[in-house]
Design a protein around this motif. Structure first.
Motif, PDB file in Angstrom:
ATOM      1  N   THR A 173       0.802  -1.224   0.000  1.00  0.00           N
ATOM      2  CA  THR A 173       0.000   0.000   0.000  1.00  0.00           C
ATOM      3  C   THR A 173       0.837   1.277   0.000  1.00  0.00           C
ATOM      4  O   THR A 173       0.529   2.241  -0.708  1.00  0.00           O
ATOM      5  CB  THR A 173      -0.964   0.019   1.208  1.00  0.00           C
ATOM      6  OG1 THR A 173      -1.802  -1.132   1.155  1.00  0.00           O
ATOM      7  CG2 THR A 173      -1.829   1.273   1.190  1.00  0.00           C
ATOM      8  N   ALA A 174       1.900   1.294   0.784  1.00  0.00           N
ATOM      9  CA  ALA A 174       2.751   2.487   0.853  1.00  0.00           C
ATOM     10  C   ALA A 174       3.352   2.811  -0.503  1.00  0.00           C
ATOM     11  O   ALA A 174       3.390   3.983  -0.921  1.00  0.00           O
ATOM     12  CB  ALA A 174       3.851   2.283   1.896  1.00  0.00           C
ATOM     13  N   LEU A 175       3.800   1.780  -1.210  1.00  0.00           N
ATOM     14  CA  LEU A 175       4.366   1.979  -2.545  1.00  0.00           C
ATOM     15  C   LEU A 175       3.296   2.490  -3.501  1.00  0.00           C
ATOM     16  O   LEU A 175       3.535   3.428  -4.276  1.00  0.00           O
ATOM     17  CB  LEU A 175       4.959   0.671  -3.067  1.00  0.00           C
ATOM     18  CG  LEU A 175       5.507   0.692  -4.497  1.00  0.00           C
ATOM     19  CD1 LEU A 175       6.665   1.686  -4.617  1.00  0.00           C
ATOM     20  CD2 LEU A 175       5.960  -0.700  -4.919  1.00  0.00           C
ATOM     21  N   ALA A 176       2.112   1.905  -3.447  1.00  0.00           N
ATOM     22  CA  ALA A 176       1.008   2.320  -4.326  1.00  0.00           C
ATOM     23  C   ALA A 176       0.631   3.776  -4.077  1.00  0.00           C
ATOM     24  O   ALA A 176       0.404   4.547  -5.023  1.00  0.00           O
ATOM     25  CB  ALA A 176      -0.198   1.412  -4.094  1.00  0.00           C
ATOM     26  N   THR A 177       0.567   4.151  -2.816  1.00  0.00           N
ATOM     27  CA  THR A 177       0.202   5.532  -2.459  1.00  0.00           C
ATOM     28  C   THR A 177       1.251   6.516  -2.967  1.00  0.00           C
ATOM     29  O   THR A 177       0.918   7.577  -3.524  1.00  0.00           O
ATOM     30  CB  THR A 177       0.070   5.670  -0.929  1.00  0.00           C
ATOM     31  OG1 THR A 177      -0.927   4.748  -0.465  1.00  0.00           O
ATOM     32  CG2 THR A 177      -0.324   7.086  -0.542  1.00  0.00           C
ATOM     33  N   SER A 178       2.510   6.170  -2.771  1.00  0.00           N
ATOM     34  CA  SER A 178       3.606   7.040  -3.200  1.00  0.00           C
ATOM     35  C   SER A 178       3.600   7.241  -4.713  1.00  0.00           C
ATOM     36  O   SER A 178       3.702   8.369  -5.208  1.00  0.00           O
ATOM     37  CB  SER A 178       4.944   6.442  -2.747  1.00  0.00           C
ATOM     38  OG  SER A 178       6.012   7.289  -3.090  1.00  0.00           O
ATOM     39  N   VAL A 179       3.464   6.150  -5.441  1.00  0.00           N
ATOM     40  CA  VAL A 179       3.440   6.221  -6.908  1.00  0.00           C
ATOM     41  C   VAL A 179       2.222   7.019  -7.387  1.00  0.00           C
ATOM     42  O   VAL A 179       2.333   7.887  -8.262  1.00  0.00           O
ATOM     43  CB  VAL A 179       3.427   4.798  -7.519  1.00  0.00           C
ATOM     44  CG1 VAL A 179       3.085   4.854  -9.007  1.00  0.00           C
ATOM     45  CG2 VAL A 179       4.772   4.126  -7.313  1.00  0.00           C
ATOM     46  N   GLY A 180       1.063   6.751  -6.803  1.00  0.00           N
ATOM     47  CA  GLY A 180      -0.150   7.455  -7.192  1.00  0.00           C
ATOM     48  C   GLY A 180      -0.056   8.954  -6.953  1.00  0.00           C
ATOM     49  O   GLY A 180      -0.527   9.766  -7.766  1.00  0.00           O
ATOM     50  N   THR A 181       0.580   9.342  -5.863  1.00  0.00           N
ATOM     51  CA  THR A 181       0.734  10.766  -5.529  1.00  0.00           C
ATOM     52  C   THR A 181       1.537  11.497  -6.595  1.00  0.00           C
ATOM     53  O   THR A 181       1.186  12.607  -7.016  1.00  0.00           O
ATOM     54  CB  THR A 181       1.422  10.922  -4.159  1.00  0.00           C
ATOM     55  OG1 THR A 181       0.600  10.321  -3.151  1.00  0.00           O
ATOM     56  CG2 THR A 181       1.645  12.388  -3.825  1.00  0.00           C
ATOM     57  N   TYR A 182       2.622  10.877  -7.039  1.00  0.00           N
ATOM     58  CA  TYR A 182       3.468  11.527  -8.049  1.00  0.00           C
ATOM     59  C   TYR A 182       2.790  11.590  -9.414  1.00  0.00           C
ATOM     60  O   TYR A 182       2.923  12.586 -10.141  1.00  0.00           O
ATOM     61  CB  TYR A 182       4.815  10.798  -8.158  1.00  0.00           C
ATOM     62  CG  TYR A 182       5.818  11.248  -7.119  1.00  0.00           C
ATOM     63  CD1 TYR A 182       6.534  12.429  -7.285  1.00  0.00           C
ATOM     64  CD2 TYR A 182       6.038  10.498  -5.969  1.00  0.00           C
ATOM     65  CE1 TYR A 182       7.449  12.856  -6.343  1.00  0.00           C
ATOM     66  CE2 TYR A 182       6.953  10.909  -5.005  1.00  0.00           C
ATOM     67  CZ  TYR A 182       7.660  12.092  -5.201  1.00  0.00           C
ATOM     68  OH  TYR A 182       8.565  12.516  -4.256  1.00  0.00           O
ATOM     69  N   ILE A 183       2.063  10.548  -9.789  1.00  0.00           N
ATOM     70  CA  ILE A 183       1.350  10.581 -11.073  1.00  0.00           C
ATOM     71  C   ILE A 183       0.274  11.660 -11.042  1.00  0.00           C
ATOM     72  O   ILE A 183       0.068  12.396 -12.014  1.00  0.00           O
ATOM     73  CB  ILE A 183       0.708   9.212 -11.394  1.00  0.00           C
ATOM     74  CG1 ILE A 183       1.776   8.129 -11.527  1.00  0.00           C
ATOM     75  CG2 ILE A 183      -0.112   9.303 -12.686  1.00  0.00           C
ATOM     76  CD1 ILE A 183       1.222   6.731 -11.753  1.00  0.00           C
ATOM     77  N   GLU A 184      -0.414  11.779  -9.914  1.00  0.00           N
ATOM     78  CA  GLU A 184      -1.487  12.764  -9.777  1.00  0.00           C
ATOM     79  C   GLU A 184      -0.973  14.191  -9.958  1.00  0.00           C
ATOM     80  O   GLU A 184      -1.672  15.058 -10.499  1.00  0.00           O
ATOM     81  CB  GLU A 184      -2.142  12.609  -8.404  1.00  0.00           C
ATOM     82  CG  GLU A 184      -3.388  13.462  -8.220  1.00  0.00           C
ATOM     83  CD  GLU A 184      -4.092  13.177  -6.907  1.00  0.00           C
ATOM     84  OE1 GLU A 184      -5.221  13.666  -6.726  1.00  0.00           O
ATOM     85  OE2 GLU A 184      -3.508  12.468  -6.042  1.00  0.00           O
ATOM     86  N   LYS A 185       0.267  14.432  -9.535  1.00  0.00           N
ATOM     87  CA  LYS A 185       0.857  15.772  -9.655  1.00  0.00           C
ATOM     88  C   LYS A 185       0.977  16.232 -11.108  1.00  0.00           C
ATOM     89  O   LYS A 185       1.010  17.430 -11.389  1.00  0.00           O
ATOM     90  CB  LYS A 185       2.236  15.801  -8.996  1.00  0.00           C
ATOM     91  CG  LYS A 185       2.197  15.744  -7.475  1.00  0.00           C
ATOM     92  CD  LYS A 185       3.609  15.739  -6.901  1.00  0.00           C
ATOM     93  CE  LYS A 185       3.589  15.668  -5.381  1.00  0.00           C
ATOM     94  NZ  LYS A 185       4.961  15.628  -4.800  1.00  0.00           N
ATOM     95  N   LEU A 186       1.032  15.270 -12.036  1.00  0.00           N
ATOM     96  CA  LEU A 186       1.121  15.629 -13.460  1.00  0.00           C
ATOM     97  C   LEU A 186      -0.195  16.207 -13.981  1.00  0.00           C
ATOM     98  O   LEU A 186      -0.226  16.894 -14.997  1.00  0.00           O
ATOM     99  CB  LEU A 186       1.504  14.397 -14.283  1.00  0.00           C
ATOM    100  CG  LEU A 186       2.897  13.809 -14.026  1.00  0.00           C
ATOM    101  CD1 LEU A 186       3.073  12.499 -14.802  1.00  0.00           C
ATOM    102  CD2 LEU A 186       3.993  14.792 -14.412  1.00  0.00           C
ATOM    103  N   ASN A 187      -1.276  15.869 -13.298  1.00  0.00           N
ATOM    104  CA  ASN A 187      -2.606  16.398 -13.647  1.00  0.00           C
ATOM    105  C   ASN A 187      -3.036  16.016 -15.065  1.00  0.00           C
ATOM    106  O   ASN A 187      -3.685  16.801 -15.761  1.00  0.00           O
ATOM    107  CB  ASN A 187      -2.625  17.926 -13.483  1.00  0.00           C
ATOM    108  CG  ASN A 187      -4.046  18.461 -13.343  1.00  0.00           C
ATOM    109  OD1 ASN A 187      -4.918  17.783 -12.805  1.00  0.00           O
ATOM    110  ND2 ASN A 187      -4.278  19.668 -13.837  1.00  0.00           N
ATOM    111  N   TYR A 188      -2.673  14.823 -15.511  1.00  0.00           N
ATOM    112  CA  TYR A 188      -3.101  14.349 -16.823  1.00  0.00           C
ATOM    113  C   TYR A 188      -4.496  13.726 -16.758  1.00  0.00           C
ATOM    114  O   TYR A 188      -5.266  13.776 -17.715  1.00  0.00           O
ATOM    115  CB  TYR A 188      -2.114  13.309 -17.371  1.00  0.00           C
ATOM    116  CG  TYR A 188      -0.781  13.898 -17.783  1.00  0.00           C
ATOM    117  CD1 TYR A 188      -0.672  15.232 -18.166  1.00  0.00           C
ATOM    118  CD2 TYR A 188       0.368  13.125 -17.790  1.00  0.00           C
ATOM    119  CE1 TYR A 188       0.548  15.771 -18.552  1.00  0.00           C
ATOM    120  CE2 TYR A 188       1.592  13.650 -18.174  1.00  0.00           C
ATOM    121  CZ  TYR A 188       1.671  14.973 -18.548  1.00  0.00           C
ATOM    122  OH  TYR A 188       2.886  15.500 -18.923  1.00  0.00           O
ATOM    123  N   SER A 189      -4.819  13.110 -15.634  1.00  0.00           N
ATOM    124  CA  SER A 189      -6.117  12.479 -15.455  1.00  0.00           C
ATOM    125  C   SER A 189      -6.360  12.299 -13.961  1.00  0.00           C
ATOM    126  O   SER A 189      -5.435  12.439 -13.153  1.00  0.00           O
ATOM    127  CB  SER A 189      -6.142  11.115 -16.164  1.00  0.00           C
ATOM    128  OG  SER A 189      -7.455  10.607 -16.219  1.00  0.00           O
TER     129      SER A 189
END
Length: 241
Positions: free
Chosen positions: A164-180
């Motif tokens: 879960t920690a890895l998933a949360t970390s990865v998701g946070t960085y992708i979200e910062k791109l604001n592509y979707s």
């Protein structure tokens, strides 16, 4: 008769002198060749000093799995194939991780499948984690939904709570791109590539190939940025452990 004898004597002397000269020259030649061989042998024995190069010491090993490949194209639309999207993104992840002193093992680096049987293919990908004593396993995919093109967003599936920690970390960085939009963390225990894994594992669905997500999924530059975002999420977790 006396003149003939003198002439013959002179010829004999010339021949003798020539023979002696040939013998002397041959002896010199052999001597020179012997000396050359000795000198060459001496230098040949002196091998150049080789400087040992130390093998790079990595802080961790991560398996990156570009989903699909070969006969299995995955989701597709308008000549855009999931297998190509995932490979482009995976290589961007790997490039960033290597620069952060993290060893990357790819399940594939070209357009191939690991096995003709799909289930076996997935199990082989998962097994790479154990073989290489990896810290994490990250599989990259693209979503599809036939009923409508309105659905969009990325998702991260986890193997278990440890992931879960890895998933949360990865998701946070992708979200910062604001592509979707971030559709959140999903339960991936039933996914073979996660279920068969022996290390904390996640599967990232980059977006839905049909609909508005197509705009960034078809843009290699943006895929590379997503790859870097995934890598940053991984790096954060590697340094926290």
């Amino acid at each position: 008769m006396a003149k003939k004898k003198k002439l013959k004597l002179r010829i004999d002397r010339v021949i003798l002198v020539a023979i002696i000269a040939i013998i002397i020259l041959f002896g010199l030649y052999k001597g020179i060749m012997f000396a050359v061989d000795q000198v060459s042998g001496f230098f040949a024995k002196e091998k150049p000093v080789q400087v040992e190069q130390k093998e790079k010491e990595y802080i961790a090993t991560v398996v990156i799995d570009p989903g699909h490949g070969g006969y299995d194209a995955g989701a597709n639309t308008k000549n855009l194939f999931e297998k190509d999207i995932t490979l482009t993104t995976a290589k961007a992840v790997g490039k960033y991780l290597e620069n952060q002193n993290i060893k990357v093992i790819y399940t594939r680096t070209e357009d191939i499948e690991l096995h003709d049987d799909k289930k076996t293919d997935l199990e082989m990908r998962a097994a790479i984690s154990k073989t290489n004593q990896a810290k994490y396993f990250v599989s990259i995919h693209v979503n599809d939904f036939d009923k409508t093109t309105d659905v969009s967003g990325f998702e991260v599936y986890t193997k278990n709570d440890e992931s879960t920690a890895l998933a949360t970390s990865v998701g946070t960085y992708i979200e910062k791109l604001n592509y979707s939009k971030n559709r959140g963390i999903q339960d991936g225990k039933s996914l073979v590539v996660l279920k068969a894994n022996t290390v904390p594992s996640i599967l990232v669905e980059l977006g839905y190939i049909k609909g508005k997500d197509y705009n960034y999924l078809s843009d290699n530059q943006k895929l590379e940025q997503i790859g870097e975002a995934i890598a940053k999420g991984i790096v954060d977790q590697v340094h926290k452990k």
